[in-house]
Design a protein around this motif. Structure first.
Motif, mmCIF file in Angstrom:
data_model
loop_
_atom_site.group_PDB
_atom_site.id
_atom_site.type_symbol
_atom_site.label_atom_id
_atom_site.label_comp_id
_atom_site.label_asym_id
_atom_site.label_seq_id
_atom_site.Cartn_x
_atom_site.Cartn_y
_atom_site.Cartn_z
ATOM 1 N N VAL A 284 7.843 11.851 -6.077
ATOM 2 C CA VAL A 284 7.529 11.895 -4.878
ATOM 3 C C VAL A 284 5.771 11.652 -5.437
ATOM 4 C CG1 VAL A 284 6.469 13.304 -2.432
ATOM 5 C CG2 VAL A 284 8.246 13.856 -3.076
ATOM 6 N N ASP A 285 5.208 12.757 -6.477
ATOM 7 C CA ASP A 285 3.807 11.752 -7.007
ATOM 8 C C ASP A 285 3.857 10.219 -7.509
ATOM 9 O OD1 ASP A 285 4.069 14.534 -6.583
ATOM 10 O OD2 ASP A 285 3.891 15.212 -8.881
ATOM 11 N N LEU A 286 5.095 9.908 -8.060
ATOM 12 C CA LEU A 286 4.816 8.376 -8.224
ATOM 13 C C LEU A 286 4.636 7.289 -7.041
ATOM 14 C CD1 LEU A 286 7.228 8.583 -10.637
ATOM 15 C CD2 LEU A 286 5.055 8.224 -11.216
ATOM 16 N N VAL A 287 5.118 7.896 -5.954
ATOM 17 C CA VAL A 287 5.377 6.994 -4.666
ATOM 18 C C VAL A 287 4.070 7.504 -4.260
ATOM 19 C CG1 VAL A 287 5.620 7.059 -2.438
ATOM 20 C CG2 VAL A 287 7.706 7.272 -4.404
ATOM 21 N N PHE A 288 3.253 9.250 -4.423
ATOM 22 C CA PHE A 288 1.485 8.772 -3.590
ATOM 23 C C PHE A 288 0.887 8.650 -4.594
ATOM 24 C CE2 PHE A 288 4.837 9.954 -0.832
ATOM 25 C CZ PHE A 288 4.111 9.945 0.433
ATOM 26 N N ALA A 289 0.440 7.922 -5.530
ATOM 27 C CA ALA A 289 -0.046 8.200 -7.038
ATOM 28 C C ALA A 289 -1.071 7.746 -6.389
ATOM 29 C CB ALA A 289 0.121 6.729 -7.786
ATOM 30 N N ASP A 290 -1.453 7.170 -5.516
ATOM 31 C CA ASP A 290 -2.963 7.105 -4.844
ATOM 32 C C ASP A 290 -3.313 8.288 -4.611
ATOM 33 O OD1 ASP A 290 -0.852 7.029 -3.001
ATOM 34 O OD2 ASP A 290 -2.306 5.448 -1.188
ATOM 35 N N ILE A 291 -2.385 9.360 -3.721
ATOM 36 C CA ILE A 291 -3.122 10.387 -3.210
ATOM 37 C C ILE A 291 -3.475 11.410 -4.549
ATOM 38 C CG2 ILE A 291 -2.524 12.628 -1.954
ATOM 39 C CD1 ILE A 291 -1.531 10.743 0.436
ATOM 40 N N ALA B 174 0.596 -1.220 0.094
ATOM 41 C CA ALA B 174 -0.210 -0.304 -0.053
ATOM 42 C C ALA B 174 0.241 1.382 -0.084
ATOM 43 C CB ALA B 174 -0.921 0.200 1.083
ATOM 44 N N ALA B 175 2.138 0.755 0.578
ATOM 45 C CA ALA B 175 3.098 1.649 0.534
ATOM 46 C C ALA B 175 4.034 2.273 -0.386
ATOM 47 C CB ALA B 175 3.728 2.133 1.907
ATOM 48 N N ALA B 176 3.766 1.578 -1.576
ATOM 49 C CA ALA B 176 5.127 1.234 -2.724
ATOM 50 C C ALA B 176 3.927 1.308 -4.194
ATOM 51 C CB ALA B 176 5.830 -0.001 -2.723
ATOM 52 N N PRO B 177 3.315 1.778 -4.258
ATOM 53 C CA PRO B 177 1.769 1.311 -5.405
ATOM 54 C C PRO B 177 2.336 1.474 -6.615
ATOM 55 C CG PRO B 177 1.606 3.691 -4.715
ATOM 56 C CD PRO B 177 2.623 2.865 -3.987
ATOM 57 N N GLY B 178 2.260 0.080 -7.397
ATOM 58 C CA GLY B 178 2.970 -0.265 -9.007
ATOM 59 C C GLY B 178 4.516 -0.559 -8.927
ATOM 60 N N VAL B 179 5.076 -1.061 -7.462
ATOM 61 C CA VAL B 179 6.609 -1.571 -7.571
ATOM 62 C C VAL B 179 6.503 -2.506 -6.688
ATOM 63 C CG1 VAL B 179 8.331 -1.399 -5.692
ATOM 64 C CG2 VAL B 179 7.039 0.824 -6.262
ATOM 65 N N ASP B 180 7.073 -3.639 -7.760
ATOM 66 C CA ASP B 180 7.390 -4.953 -7.722
ATOM 67 C C ASP B 180 7.994 -5.383 -5.891
ATOM 68 O OD1 ASP B 180 7.069 -5.967 -10.215
ATOM 69 O OD2 ASP B 180 8.415 -6.411 -10.708
#
Length: 337
Positions: free
Chosen positions: A252-259, A150-156
């Motif tokens: 930062v935008d990519l890490v928090f893509a959900d926000i 959940a803290a790393a969206p889109g990351v393996d």
């Protein structure tokens, strides 16, 4: 470059390893720009001198670069943010963010994972999160992986235990061909143990985590590029205690893509997600869809990135002013108005 020391570097050429001293033009070019300093993973132009030794003339353009904000000293001797960056590794294809499975109720430092992922995305390389020492949390592993995902969206995301070999082959698959990876994480995260597991032999010294507080000590004291017999290269790094953001534009935008996705639904395009009516982010917070910890982490990294941008702009403006003062002084010395 396989390793960098003060004023010299261990370089790999077609005929093996050589120690190359920095040429004078390179030393001058890097005086005011630490980011331009040679680092592990760099490709370089070399000159072989008549006496047989090598000289490092220039750093070739970097494909990717993992840069953290510098740490300086203030007038009282304390640590302060430095607007100049430090390159930890260059020309990296994969950034392994190694987060150890912790004892206790939290099991992982999600804020640290998010911070390292922001820098990894900004580098241009592909981040992969590794939960190391996964054997330590037993039945809690599945829940830990859910929290980190959940803290790393889109990351393996992979669970790894270098001692038993669990997950090591999956990590190795990310290094197919001639790919280069860097392993980043805190002291005691098991980075050097993982490098040894990937290499199939003990190429890096390892130490046990202190039983008193569960913290690790710096086993690796320098960054080093290690070719693996099965293909690929890996860069081991010292444990990182402080990671400052540096010139963040999208990390930062990519890490928090959900926000960021939630923000698109806000009533106002310039919504700060503080108390504005029609804020989709605050609505997700109230409903429990968005954890409060994650929103606070986003706010913290956004503030830090903005602060670093202001510091960088102020430094560049100061350098430009100083340059023109030197030019004007030189012109006056020649008798020109």
């Amino acid at each position: 470059m396989a390793r960098v020391d003060r004023g010299a570097a261990d370089v790999i050429t077609s005929d093996g390893h050589h120690l190359a001293q920095y040429a004078a033009p390179l030393r001058r070019a890097t005086v005011d720009d630490p980011v331009a300093l040679p680092c592990v993973g760099d490709w370089a132009a070399l000159t072989r001198l008549p006496e047989g030794r090598y000289e490092l003339d220039a750093i070739l353009p970097r494909r990717t670069a993992f840069v953290r904000g510098g740490v300086g000293r203030d007038s009282r001797g304390g640590l302060s943010g430095d607007s100049r960056g430090q390159v930890l590794a260059a020309n990296v294809d994969v950034v392994f963010v190694a987060e150890p499975a912790l004892h206790g109720s939290d099991f992982a430092d999600l804020g640290r994972v998010e911070r390292l992922l922001a820098l990894a995305w900004e580098s241009g390389a592909r981040p992969v999160v590794l939960i190391t020492k996964s054997d330590l949390v037993g039945e809690h592993l599945a829940g830990l992986l859910d929290d980190v995902a959940a803290a790393a969206p889109g990351v393996d995301l992979h669970a790894v235990c270098s001692v038993t070999g669990e997950g090591v082959e999956v990590v190795r698959n990310h290094l197919g061909g001639s790919r280069t990876a860097v392993i980043l994480g805190a002291s005691g995260a098991g980075k050097s143990t993982l490098v040894n597991a990937l290499a199939g032999e003990e190429v890096m010294e390892t130490q046990q985590v202190r039983a008193s507080d569960g913290r690790g000590r710096h086993t690796t004291v320098h960054r080093e590029l290690i070719p693996l017999s099965g293909g690929g290269l890996v860069i081991d790094t010292p444990g990182i205690r402080r990671v400052g953001l540096y010139e963040m534009s999208r990390g930062v935008d990519l890490v928090f893509a959900d926000i960021e996705e939630l923000a698109e639904e806000c009533r106002f395009s310039d919504c700060a997600h503080e108390s504005e009516p029609g804020c989709a982010v605050l609505e997700a917070l109230e409903s429990g869809e968005l954890p409060e910890r994650r929103l606070e982490s986003w706010r913290k990294l956004q503030r830090e990135a903005a602060w670093m941008a202001r510091r960088t702009d102020a430094r560049l403006q100061s350098e430009e002013t100083r340059k023109w003062k030197v030019i004007h002084k030189s012109m006056r010395g020649r008798g020109r108005p």
